[in-house]
Design an enzyme around this catalytic site. Sequence first.
Site, PDB file in Angstrom:
ATOM      1  N   TYR A  87       0.838  -1.193   0.000  1.00  0.00           N
ATOM      2  CA  TYR A  87       0.000   0.000   0.000  1.00  0.00           C
ATOM      3  C   TYR A  87       0.879   1.251   0.000  1.00  0.00           C
ATOM      4  O   TYR A  87       0.595   2.223  -0.709  1.00  0.00           O
ATOM      5  CB  TYR A  87      -0.923   0.007   1.214  1.00  0.00           C
ATOM      6  CG  TYR A  87      -1.862  -1.171   1.255  1.00  0.00           C
ATOM      7  CD1 TYR A  87      -2.974  -1.245   0.420  1.00  0.00           C
ATOM      8  CD2 TYR A  87      -1.651  -2.228   2.138  1.00  0.00           C
ATOM      9  CE1 TYR A  87      -3.842  -2.333   0.460  1.00  0.00           C
ATOM     10  CE2 TYR A  87      -2.509  -3.317   2.183  1.00  0.00           C
ATOM     11  CZ  TYR A  87      -3.599  -3.366   1.341  1.00  0.00           C
ATOM     12  OH  TYR A  87      -4.449  -4.438   1.380  1.00  0.00           O
ATOM     13  N   ASN A 108     -12.602  -1.689  -4.478  1.00  0.00           N
ATOM     14  CA  ASN A 108     -12.520  -2.124  -5.869  1.00  0.00           C
ATOM     15  C   ASN A 108     -13.744  -2.985  -6.213  1.00  0.00           C
ATOM     16  O   ASN A 108     -13.928  -4.051  -5.644  1.00  0.00           O
ATOM     17  CB  ASN A 108     -11.233  -2.928  -6.069  1.00  0.00           C
ATOM     18  CG  ASN A 108     -11.130  -3.570  -7.428  1.00  0.00           C
ATOM     19  OD1 ASN A 108     -11.846  -3.228  -8.359  1.00  0.00           O
ATOM     20  ND2 ASN A 108     -10.229  -4.530  -7.535  1.00  0.00           N
ATOM     21  N   CYS A 116      -6.627  -6.342  -7.128  1.00  0.00           N
ATOM     22  CA  CYS A 116      -6.388  -5.780  -5.797  1.00  0.00           C
ATOM     23  C   CYS A 116      -5.706  -6.785  -4.866  1.00  0.00           C
ATOM     24  O   CYS A 116      -5.071  -6.395  -3.884  1.00  0.00           O
ATOM     25  CB  CYS A 116      -7.685  -5.261  -5.191  1.00  0.00           C
ATOM     26  SG  CYS A 116      -9.038  -6.434  -5.208  1.00  0.00           S
ATOM     27  N   HIS A 117      -5.802  -8.070  -5.199  1.00  0.00           N
ATOM     28  CA  HIS A 117      -5.138  -9.087  -4.369  1.00  0.00           C
ATOM     29  C   HIS A 117      -3.618  -8.961  -4.419  1.00  0.00           C
ATOM     30  O   HIS A 117      -2.937  -9.483  -3.550  1.00  0.00           O
ATOM     31  CB  HIS A 117      -5.569 -10.502  -4.804  1.00  0.00           C
ATOM     32  CG  HIS A 117      -5.249 -10.841  -6.227  1.00  0.00           C
ATOM     33  ND1 HIS A 117      -6.069 -10.459  -7.268  1.00  0.00           N
ATOM     34  CD2 HIS A 117      -4.215 -11.508  -6.772  1.00  0.00           C
ATOM     35  CE1 HIS A 117      -5.538 -10.895  -8.408  1.00  0.00           C
ATOM     36  NE2 HIS A 117      -4.414 -11.535  -8.134  1.00  0.00           N
ATOM     37  N   GLU A 144      -0.793 -17.389  -8.380  1.00  0.00           N
ATOM     38  CA  GLU A 144       0.025 -16.607  -9.309  1.00  0.00           C
ATOM     39  C   GLU A 144       1.522 -16.756  -9.057  1.00  0.00           C
ATOM     40  O   GLU A 144       2.326 -16.235  -9.802  1.00  0.00           O
ATOM     41  CB  GLU A 144      -0.352 -15.128  -9.199  1.00  0.00           C
ATOM     42  CG  GLU A 144      -1.719 -14.798  -9.732  1.00  0.00           C
ATOM     43  CD  GLU A 144      -1.997 -13.301  -9.724  1.00  0.00           C
ATOM     44  OE1 GLU A 144      -1.204 -12.533  -9.140  1.00  0.00           O
ATOM     45  OE2 GLU A 144      -3.025 -12.908 -10.305  1.00  0.00           O
TER      46      GLU A 144
END
Length: 152
Positions: A87, A108, A116-117, A144
Amino acid sequence: MPQISLHSPLGPLTLSEEDGAIIALDWGWGRDQTETVLLKSARDWLHAWFDKPDGVFPLPLAPEGTPYQKKVWAALLKIPVGKVRTYGELAADIGGSARSVGQSVGRNPIPILIPCHRVVAAHSLGGYSGDGGPDDKLWLLEFEGAWPVLNA
């Protein structure tokens, strides 16, 4: 508003369209199912992405929010698959504070497609607005290849 639902590894998801753009992705099965060309394409893209997470969502997105929120969400789209940002890093890039970025990330309306993850707290995973909360965020990051490596 046209909607279409799909099964995913995170459970059922529903995409919503308005004026030729995706405006929301919600957890759960939508009541009404309307297959538009855009929604079918978005569903197909998500199915392929859940097979192999790669690339940026190629279809029109129109999240509703403040100009600052839209600025934050645009920055999220630039975070590659398998990478994370904090952030605070995003705040340094676009202005504002880590808290204001976090609040915008949490609002979001199109998670996964606007990733956003991929935003974490400086020393922890941080929160997530998906149905499974931080467990869903952790699953997406592991899927991912971004967690626990954190860009190493």
